[in-house]
Design a protein around this motif. Structure first.
Motif, short mmCIF file in Angstrom:
data_model
loop_
_atom_site.label_atom_id
_atom_site.label_comp_id
_atom_site.label_asym_id
_atom_site.label_seq_id
_atom_site.Cartn_x
_atom_site.Cartn_y
_atom_site.Cartn_z
N LEU A 278 0.84 -1.20 0.00
CA LEU A 278 0.00 0.00 0.00
C LEU A 278 0.87 1.25 0.00
CD1 LEU A 278 -1.59 2.19 1.99
CD2 LEU A 278 -1.38 0.33 3.61
N ALA B 245 0.68 3.95 -2.95
CA ALA B 245 0.28 5.31 -2.62
C ALA B 245 1.35 6.31 -3.01
CB ALA B 245 -0.01 5.40 -1.12
N ALA C 160 -1.76 11.26 -4.21
CA ALA C 160 -1.34 12.57 -3.72
C ALA C 160 -0.69 13.41 -4.82
CB ALA C 160 -0.43 12.43 -2.52
N ALA C 161 0.19 14.31 -4.40
CA ALA C 161 0.76 15.25 -5.38
C ALA C 161 2.14 14.77 -5.82
CB ALA C 161 0.89 16.62 -4.73
N ILE D 113 -4.74 20.88 1.58
CA ILE D 113 -4.72 20.15 2.84
C ILE D 113 -4.22 21.04 3.95
CG2 ILE D 113 -4.42 17.83 1.97
CD1 ILE D 113 -1.36 18.44 2.62
N TRP D 114 -4.51 20.61 5.16
CA TRP D 114 -4.09 21.40 6.31
C TRP D 114 -2.64 21.08 6.63
CZ3 TRP D 114 -3.09 20.40 11.69
CH2 TRP D 114 -3.00 21.59 12.44
N VAL E 203 6.30 18.20 1.68
CA VAL E 203 5.82 17.92 3.02
C VAL E 203 5.25 16.50 3.11
CG1 VAL E 203 4.24 18.74 4.80
CG2 VAL E 203 5.35 20.36 3.28
N GLN E 204 4.97 15.95 1.95
CA GLN E 204 4.37 14.62 1.94
C GLN E 204 5.32 13.58 2.52
OE1 GLN E 204 1.73 13.95 -1.75
NE2 GLN E 204 3.43 15.20 -2.39
N VAL E 205 4.70 12.50 2.94
CA VAL E 205 5.48 11.45 3.59
C VAL E 205 6.44 10.82 2.59
CG1 VAL E 205 3.89 9.59 3.08
CG2 VAL E 205 5.24 9.51 5.15
N TYR F 91 7.43 6.52 6.26
CA TYR F 91 6.20 5.75 6.42
C TYR F 91 6.44 4.49 7.22
CZ TYR F 91 1.66 3.81 5.39
OH TYR F 91 0.39 3.31 5.51
N ALA G 87 -6.00 3.19 5.30
CA ALA G 87 -4.65 3.73 5.28
C ALA G 87 -4.33 4.32 3.92
CB ALA G 87 -3.66 2.62 5.62
N LEU H 291 -3.43 8.28 2.78
CA LEU H 291 -2.29 8.73 1.99
C LEU H 291 -2.71 9.48 0.75
CD1 LEU H 291 0.08 5.66 2.16
CD2 LEU H 291 0.48 7.92 3.11
N GLY I 184 -2.49 13.37 0.64
CA GLY I 184 -1.18 14.01 0.56
C GLY I 184 -0.82 14.85 1.76
N GLY I 185 -1.54 14.72 2.84
CA GLY I 185 -1.20 15.50 4.03
C GLY I 185 -0.21 14.77 4.91
N GLY I 186 0.42 15.51 5.79
CA GLY I 186 1.40 14.90 6.67
C GLY I 186 0.75 14.07 7.76
N PHE I 187 -0.39 14.53 8.28
CA PHE I 187 -1.00 13.84 9.42
C PHE I 187 -1.65 12.54 9.01
CE2 PHE I 187 -0.90 18.33 10.54
CZ PHE I 187 -0.12 18.23 11.68
N ALA J 82 -0.70 10.68 6.66
CA ALA J 82 0.37 9.71 6.46
C ALA J 82 0.87 9.20 7.79
CB ALA J 82 1.50 10.34 5.68
N SER K 191 -1.64 6.83 9.12
CA SER K 191 -1.63 5.64 8.29
C SER K 191 -0.46 4.75 8.62
CB SER K 191 -1.60 6.10 6.82
OG SER K 191 -1.26 5.05 6.00
N SER K 192 0.70 5.40 8.75
CA SER K 192 1.90 4.64 9.07
C SER K 192 1.77 3.91 10.40
CB SER K 192 3.09 5.60 9.11
OG SER K 192 4.11 5.10 9.90
#
Lengths: 668, 333, 233, 513
Positions: A448, A452, A457-458, A551-552, A562-564, A569, B118, B122, B125-128, B130, B133-134
């Motif tokens: 996953l 992902a 996402a971006a 997004i916030w 900023v993305q994971v 992960y 999860a 993801l 695309g936000g940090g929280f 993710a 989810s992690s």
């Protein structure tokens, strides 16, 4: 046709050699496509028409290389099965390669096409070989050709290193096979498999055990079993994607072909401990394989780790079959064998699909680093859909075929738990169940994550933003794999019957399939309920009014960086398994020039983070061994000191030694 | 035959109703207990239900970068969780969807729900998201493993691979002794973990350092949030009901009582009315047991502190060990 | 007579371990060769075998005149007397040479006398006495053989001990002397062609060695083997 | 008539190389030196093939020139075939190679003439040795090859090449002196066999009466010849001269040294082995296996850590000689057959390796492995050939060497020498590891130029790699290309198809012994 003149990044990636110069390569692909297509049909009819109980190891013809060195070729159901998979992937790869190798034209393209197909043919020869010389010949040729294919990008130091490691390890493994076959030949006095098979019941147990261990080392290296796996995550990701697909999809399973051939045709019946040994190795491989995949951010590398894991599952199934057989549960043993073949087919399909898909991604973005990808779902929805199917199969999402294979194993283990004679056995059987569960869950998480990071996402980099549509031929190959995977999922009984018939040819009758209803029941229950829920919500509350907002991100405007990331992960799990992984995290401050301008304003302290994964087999076994050999060599090399007097002294003293050796006859 | 079908339809409807309606209430009971224990009066027990309805009515705000997954996942997980709830016996020994109750399918469908959530986290695309989810995947890794061991013990004792059958029969197996208690403990830890309760997770917090499940659903709003939250409540309900039904079975009681009330001494051949009565009685017993469990969990939540995230695997490892010990104990009489 | 010649050969070989200058060593070798030739001649007188006469003449021609002459010419090109260098020094070398002679003498003399006496191991082992003309003619076979083997041993030791290229070449010649002596002691009856070939070969060897040493002096300015340890590993 | 033809043929085969040598070295003919060489070498090859057809016509019976002295039996025919074939290809390779060295001013024109003379004389000496049916003369022939080749080794006149030549001559001569001692003991062993009186070293007679020979003396003779010829054949631990000589001589000569000279020395050993009494065979085989296994293993460390390509190949020759001796030690016709086949395969692959290594180091101007990078870009054809040769020499399938190595391993195992067989597998695997590492290091990566690193395409024209290397076939001229293609083709095909005439010849030779 696109022009090659423009120099900026995406167009360079899009460069296609003039069609006229690619004619020769195309000719090769078409020719071999037709050959494989014909043999695919023929093999299918052979498998469906021949009796499962027909005599194994039928020899078709013999060619004498030397008066007493032969090429013996034969075909039985086991060979036909593996040949079928090889030919099927060969078919797909022909289509794919035409799209993948766009940049190569002329003689080079022709040559590379030939090389690719030589590799496929050598794999076919491995499964068709019926004597030890030809088998080893084909086996080593296969390894060598895959090495040559891998070295296409040999100018990169990483590839050169990986290729060297690969070919050395695989050749060393073949060395074990040499010894194994030669001992077998000495015991049986023959060199073809049928000749050797005659003597199999006269092999004393201790020697049989030795041969078995040699076979496990020799074939296990190809299959990527722990601790002989170190080459696999290095070599598979660096090969061109269709070659990786072939290597991961079929080549590693040929290790199991060899093991099956040896154990079922050339050795006395397997005692309990063989099964236990293989189960332990398989369990370790399955668990460690996927655990090592935790921290990588390279898709193909992750896929290679997953191949190790799946290889471990295959070993687990095979070992369990022997254990079940030793406990007298023949039906269960047959089921395990059937599960083995079932999983093999499914794995070949989804893993090659994934590698091909990864190749598409590499092609269109120029990178395999998931930390630089993202948002590709919008750019190539069809590839994303198919990849989601492959990833889901890999992640054992229920109605798909990946789960079905695992399910058969689970159910068989539950029965094995009931069959097992004592407490120790029962507790022992729990182990593979837990390993299946834990590695399955880990696979889910990692599959996953990779899906992902690539597709959702971006986009995280310019490369991902500027991805261009992939060649239709590459996507066509993906479509075909996806189609077959869906067929397999929808009617697992089809695959199971094939697998069961193979188990039958080992003299084991597997149980009837219990999962034939699964897929239709899934459809008739979940789809109506889903629709019901959806319609109810819609009827009650109407169409949703959707507002799209950024997004916030704690008050600042969000940025793709900023993305994971891949490592972030799975960091929590990686940290928990730090001991096993031999895992080291290095933080260091980087100078500000190295940091991307965009990132700078969001990251107050510039830290560079690097995680180091230590493969204990590689670091603890192979590197010290190599270092020891080099050091010992350097010490021995001092004998060649350049001093001729010393040379003469050695010569004379050895002469005296030899004379002393024969002197008893003169002093008598 | 017809009779069977009608009975199946009845049980399906009844169980669906119980699950859908009472799962928010179960949450409410816990909240209420917590409030009372901390010296507050708190919101009414039905407050979670109101929340769900409120969210359904609201407009939706979604991240710019989301894909189709974000809107599909809530429906999918809701459906799957509902199906899972229908695959275990809850108010009577009959099971609406028998094919899903194979223990392995059960576990993997459950995991699918987690994976889908999860994935959706993801997608935005936000940090929280993710982050949550992690963490969820990490916990899931341990939870499902322990769950596998625990359910295996139940299934092994039941002598079948069907979870539904085993849930009914486990309580009837005599001379379990120590094994029973060990498994009870293991299962309780799992229930707490699966519900996302203290000491594993704190559902009331929205602090990035602690949240797991809440982090995942942070970007959701409106009806999608409602579906996801409802799914989570149903999950809690599923595990809690399984827990009470396995270890404190009341099937025979409700069956016998129903037979007695309807005037039939032989309760093997209960009529349709008997079935209705039996399910009603079963529901009542279940609710009583669940009320007790809810209070206990609420009590636990207010008594213990939340564990550090990296300590949680130890807790779940303990659950796994307990399950294994229980298995060993069940083997040696 | 033969025994005396043999012991003289041994003495001259020992001298090679002791000489100070290269050209002296060449003279010693020439002397040894003359002794060898004389030995063949003595044998010829006793047995009247034509081959021995030719051997004597060839030895005289090639080993006593041609080879030393060639080597001396090579040495003269350097223009100054070159010293011999040994690992063990002059006295040490001599001592080791004596030691080798004593040990070798003890080992070989018992062996050689047994050899000369008759059947040792089984019926097909030859007894030299009644098979070869030489065997019949000789009383001192065992002494000759012992000396031959000692000379071989000393030649080998010389090659190991000496650090000058030319002395190693002389060691080679000494070893060959030993072989010839042995062949003589065992009854030299090789076919004529073979004998001729062997002599021709010796000749060419020495020529090649001489050429090489000459080139070496030109290229390296020295004949010391210490300079020749560049090729290693 | 037939008799005269045969005699003439054999005389022609012996004399031709010397004639070629003299003609090519003549100052008057220096303009057409290349054509003289090519014509000489090809005519030699044709004559050899013709002689072999004659041999086949009489189904393996020897062609005799002087009974007891000079004849062409199956073994000799095999050796002569090998010498003529590799000699021909080495001539083809040598012409452009030496011409380029000459252009680079490495030697004078008179030295060039001397080289040509020595090269062909060398071939002639080896052919002569191969035809000798008398063990004494065989010894003379082998000694002659040593002396002639020593002069080719020292050809460049560098201090190092002189050193190499010196060590070569010294050790070779010492070894051959010991072999001569062995022959004298052999002579002793024959003294009570009446048939042998006066014909004491006639191989044919010795072979027929071998069971009458005195066993103890035969053993002594065998040990001495083993050490003697073994020194010449480069068996460890008598091999010390070999890497020096092979690395310092001009590349065509290196190829010939490795592919032919060592085999010629082995011929002496083979002939000696074949006259051992049957009762001693077991012991002799043990000796051979010991020495063979030791050579095999001893070469490994030197191959593993090596900085010079040609030394690497030289140690590989030590290894292969060990394998051949091991095969001889396995005993029986099958062992000898495998040994001879391996001799052939090794000669082909090793000459190819030396030739391509020579070309690469010529273009790069260094023999140091570390300084050669990206050869596959700079010279794709030669680079490919080099890879082929290295993989072939390492004994991997599908190449020709694998076939004979497999045969040897199989013979070892079926004859019961499991430990030695296992050692052989181990050594082969280790050698493979080293070879692959070296090959990859040399072929890939960016070629270093004088300015530093450059991309492969840039490097083609830049300092480190001469411009001419970029032309067709990587700068190889036609003649060189032909020799590469012929050898490479056999390396590729020889593992799958072995000409039946070759197997027949080898079988006859093996049965002869």
């Amino acid at each position: 046709m696109r022009s090659a003149q423009s120099t900026n990044c995406p167009s360079d990636r899009m460069y296609v050699a003039p069609r006229s110069s690619r004619l020769w390569a195309g000719f090769v692909y078409i020719l071999f496509f037709m050959i494989y297509a014909a043999s695919f049909v023929w093999l299918l009819t052979y498998l469906s028409s021949s009796s499962p109980l027909s005599h194994r190891s039928d020899i078709l013809f013999t060619y004498a290389v030397l008066p007493d060195v032969y090429w013996t070729v034969g075909l039985d159901r086991l060979s036909a099965f593996f040949a079928l998979i090889i030919v099927f992937l060969g078919l797909i790869v022909q289509v794919y390669a035409w799209g993948y190798e766009q940049k190569v034209g002329g003689f080079k393209g022709f040559f590379e096409g030939l090389l690719l197909n030589a590799f496929i043919v050598s794999m076919l020869l491995v499964v068709l070989a019926r004597d030890m010389f030809f088998f080893l010949w084909a086996w080593e040729t296969m390894s060598l050709l895959s090495f040559v294919l891998l070295m296409k990008k040999g100018d990169e130091p990483a590839v050169a290193k990986a290729g060297t490691l690969y070919v050395i390890m695989t050749h060393t493994a073949t060395g074990f096979l040499f010894i194994m076959f030669l001992i077998l030949a000495r015991l049986s006095g023959g060199s073809t498999f049928p000749e050797m098979a005659h003597m199999r019941f006269y092999i004393p147990p201790s020697l049989a055990a030795g041969i078995f261990v040699l076979a496990v080392i020799g074939f296990g290296t190809k299959a990527g079993l722990v601790p002989f796996h170190s080459w696999l995550p290095e070599a598979h990701p660096l090969a061109p994607s269709h070659v990786s697909a072939l290597m991961s999809g079929v080549m590693i399973t040929l290790g199991y072909y060899g093991l099956l051939r040896i154990v079922y045709d050339l050795l006395p019946p397997a005692p309990l401990w063989w099964g236990i040994l293989l189960m332990v190795i398989g369990a370790a491989t399955a668990f460690l394989g996927i655990l090592y995949g935790l921290t990588t951010s390279n898709i193909k590398r992750f896929l290679a780790y997953s191949s190790i894991e799946n290889s471990g599952l295959l070993a687990l199934a095979l070992g369990s079959a022997w254990v079940a057989k030793a406990w007298g549960a023949d039906e269960l043993a047959g089921t395990f064998i059937a599960a083995f073949f079932f999983h093999l087919i499914v794995h070949a399909l989804f893993k090659s699909g994934l590698f091909l898909g990864a190749g598409v991604i590499e092609h269109v973005t120029g990178t395999l680093d998931v930390d630089k990808l993202g948002g590709l779902m919008r750019r190539m929805p069809d590839v994303a859909t198919m990849m989601s199917l492959f990833f889901a199969t890999m992640a054992l999402i229920p109605p798909l075929a990946g789960f079905t294979g695992e399910w058969i194993m689970y159910r068989s283990y539950l029965d094995l738990l009931r069959v097992s004679p004592d407490v120790l056995g029962k507790m022992g059987v729990l182990m593979p169940i837990l390993v299946l569960a834990f590695s399955g869950m880990m696979t889910m998480g990692l599959a996953l994550k990779h899906f992902a990071l690539i597709f959702l996402a971006a986009p995280r980099s310019k490369e991902a933003q500027t991805a261009y549509p992939a060649s239709i031929f590459m996507r066509l190959a993906l479509y075909v794999v996806a189609f077959f995977l869906l067929v397999l999922s929808a009617s697992p009984a089809l695959t199971y019957h094939l697998s069961a018939s193979l188990a039958l040819s080992f003299g084991l009758m597997p149980r009837e399939p219990f999962f034939t209803e699964f897929f239709p029941l899934w459809l008739v229950t979940s789809i109506p309920v889903l629709l019901l829920v959806f319609i109810t919500v819609r009827l009650k509350f109407g169409r949703p009014k959707v507002v799209h907002e950024p997004i916030w991100a704690c008050g600042i405007s969000p940025h793709p960086h900023v993305q994971v990331t891949s490592y972030a992960y799975s960091q929590s799990l990686a940290l928990l398994f730090k001991r096993i992984l031999g895992f080291k995290i290095v933080y260091r401050r980087v100078s500000s020039e190295q940091v991307d301008e965009d990132v700078k304003k969001y990251v107050p302290v510039r830290l560079f983070h690097q995680s180091k994964l230590k493969d204990w087999a590689y670091e603890g076994l192979y590197v010290p061994l190599a270092r020891y050999i080099v050091r010992a060599s350097e010490r021995i090399r001092r004998i060649q000191s350049g001093n001729v007097q010393m040379y003469l002294a050695i010569l004379f003293s050895v002469l005296l030694l030899l004379l002393w050796w024969i002197s008893p006859r003169f002093w008598r | 035959m017809m009779n069977e079908l009608i009975r199946l339809v009845w049980i399906t409807l009844a169980q669906a109703f119980v699950v859908l309606f009472f799962s928010p209430l179960f949450n409410g009971v816990i909240q209420k207990t917590k409030a009372l224990r901390t010296g507050r009066w708190g919101a009414p027990v039905v407050q979670p239900f109101y929340d769900l309805l409120k969210w359904f009515k609201k407009d939706v705000t979604l991240a710019e970068t989301h894909s189709v997954l974000t809107v599909c996942v809530p429906y999918a997980v809701f459906t799957l969780m509902l199906l899972l709830n229908m695959s275990v016996p809850m108010i009577s020994t009959a099971v609406p969807i028998a094919w899903l109750s194979d223990v392995f399918v059960f576990i993997y469908v459950l995991a699918t729900v987690v994976v889908l959530l999860a994935l959706a986290a993801l997608d935005q695309g936000g940090g929280f998201g993710a982050l949550g989810s992690s963490r969820e995947m990490m916990l899931n890794f341990f939870i499902e493993g322990a769950l596998m061991a625990t359910l295996l013990v139940i299934v092994y004792a039941g002598g079948t691979e069907s979870l539904a059958l085993s849930i009914v029969t486990y309580g009837k197996v005599t001379n379990l002794g120590i094994s029973y208690f060990l498994l009870l403990l293991a299962f309780f830890l799992l229930v707490v973990a699966e519900m996302g309760r203290i000491p594993v997770d704190n559902p009331d917090t929205h602090l990035e350092l602690t949240m797991v499940h809440e982090g995942m659903v942070l970007e959701y709003s409106g009806r999608y949030l409602s579906l996801v939250m409802w799914t989570q409540m149903m999950k809690s309900w599923l595990f809690a009901s399984m827990f009470v039904n396995v270890f404190f079975p009341s099937w025979d009681l409700s069956k016998a009582l129903a037979a007695f009330l309807i005037g039939q001494s032989n309760y093997e051949t209960v009529s349709f009315a008997g079935t209705v009565l039996e399910t009603l009685l079963g529901t009542i017993f279940l609710l009583l047991k669940m009320l007790a469990l809810g209070i206990i969990i609420g009590w636990v939540e207010t008594t213990f502190a939340k564990m550090r995230l990296f300590k949680v695997p130890q807790l779940l490892g303990a659950a796994l060990m307990l399950a294994l010990l229980s298995f060993l104990a069940s083997l040696t009489p | 007579m033969l025994d005396i010649l043999a012991w003289l050969i041994w003495l001259s070989t020992l001298m090679l371990l002791f000489v100070r200058y290269l050209h002296q060593a060449v003279w010693v070798v020439a002397g040894t060769s003359i002794l060898l030739s004389a030995m063949s001649f003595v044998l010829f007188i006793e047995t009247r075998e034509g081959g021995l006469l030719i051997a004597a003449l060839l030895t005289l021609l090639v080993k006593a005149f041609f080879v030393p002459g060639y080597l001396l010419r090579t040495l003269q090109k350097v223009g100054r007397p070159l010293e011999t260098v040994r690992y063990l020094g002059r006295m040490g070398s001599l001592l080791v040479g004596l030691l080798l002679s004593v040990i070798g003498g003890r080992l070989f003399s018992t062996w050689a006398s047994r050899l000369a006496l008759g059947p040792l191991n089984g019926p097909s082992t030859p007894s030299l006495e009644h098979t070869t003309a030489m065997g019949r003619a000789l009383g001192g076979t065992d002494v000759l053989m012992t000396v031959a083997l000692i000379v071989l041993l000393l030649g080998a030791f010389m090659m190991i001990d000496h650090r000058k290229v030319l002395m190693q070449a002389l060691g080679l010649v000494t070893m060959e002397n030993g072989v010839v002596l042995l062949a003589t002691s065992l009854g030299y009856q090789m076919p004529f062609f073979v004998e001729l070939g062997i002599f021709f070969d010796l000749l060419v060897t020495i020529v090649v060695v001489g050429m090489l040493s000459y080139q070496m002096i030109e290229a390296l300015g020295s004949m010391a083997t210490d300079r020749m340890q560049r090729l290693k590993g | 008539m037939n008799c005269v033809l045969e005699a003439g043929l054999l005389i022609a085969i012996i004399v031709l190389p010397f004639v070629t040598a003299s003609l090519a070295a003549m100052r008057a003919l220096s303009a057409s030196r290349d054509s003289v060489q090519i014509i000489g070498a090809s005519v030699l090859l044709l004559l050899t093939l013709f002689a072999i057809t004659l041999l086949f016509k009489r189904s393996g019976e020897a062609l005799v020139l002087l009974p007891g002295w000079l004849a062409l039996d199956a073994l000799g025919a095999f050796m002569v075939l090998l010498i003529a074939l590799i000699g021909f290809l080495a001539t083809l390779y040598g012409i452009p190679y030496m011409a380029e060295e000459f252009r680079a001013g490495r030697f004078s024109s008179s030295a060039y003439r001397r080289y040509v003379f020595l090269f062909h004389t060398f071939l002639g000496a080896m052919i002569t040795a191969a035809l000798m049916m008398n063990l004494g003369l065989l010894w003379v022939g082998i000694e002659l090859t040593t002396l002639i080749s020593a002069l080719t080794v020292s050809f460049y006149g560098r201090p190092t090449s002189l050193e190499a030549a010196w060590k070569y001559v010294l050790m070779g001569s010492v070894g051959l002196t010991l072999a001569l001692l062995g022959l004298i003991f052999l002579f002793v062993a024959t003294t009570n066999v009446p048939e042998l009186q006066g014909q004491a070293l006639d191989w044919q007679l010795l072979h027929e009466t071998r069971n009458l020979l005195a066993p103890n003396w035969m053993m002594l003779a065998f040990v001495l010849t083993l050490v003697g010829y073994g020194t010449k054949a480069g068996l460890a631990p008598f091999h010390f001269w070999l890497p020096d000589a092979h690395s310092e001589s001009p590349s065509p000569v290196s190829g010939v040294l490795s592919a032919l000279l060592l085999n010629t020395a082995l011929l002496g050993l083979l002939r000696m082995l074949s006259i051992m009494p049957d009762t001693l065979l077991a012991e002799a085989h043990t000796l051979l296996r010991t020495i063979g296994a030791f050579s095999l293993l001893f070469a490994v460390p030197f191959i593993f850590v090596q900085w010079d390509i040609k030394r690497l190949l030289a140690y590989s020759s030590v290894e292969h000689m060990g394998i051949i001796v091991l095969a001889l030690g396995a005993g029986g016709v099958s062992g000898t057959f495998a040994a001879l086949l391996h001799m052939f395969n090794h000669s082909v692959v090793k000459s190819l390796a030396f030739f391509s290594a020579g070309r690469i180091s010529q273009v790069y101007g260094t023999k140091r492995i570390a300084q050669i990078k990206g050869a596959v870009h700079a010279m794709p054809f030669v680079g490919g050939v080099w890879m082929l040769a290295m993989l072939g020499a390492a004994g991997t399938p599908p190449f020709n060497v694998f076939l004979s190595e497999w045969l040897i391993m199989k013979t070892l195992f079926t004859e019961g020498h499991v430990v030695v067989g296992t050692l052989m597998v181990t050594a082969v695997v280790l050698v493979f590891a080293a070879f692959v590492t070296v090959t990859v290091r040399m072929l890939y990566g960016t070629p270093e130029t004088k300015e530093g690193h450059a991309s492969p395409s840039e490097a083609r024209g830049a300092g480190g790699v001469p411009e001419r290397a970029t032309r067709l076939l990587g700068g190889t001229s036609l003649w060189m290309g032909i020799s590469f293609v012929v050898l490479a083709a056999y390396v590729l095909i020889g593992g799958v198809v072995v000409p039946s005439s070759l197997t027949t010849l080898i079988r006859w030779a093996a049965e002869l012994l």
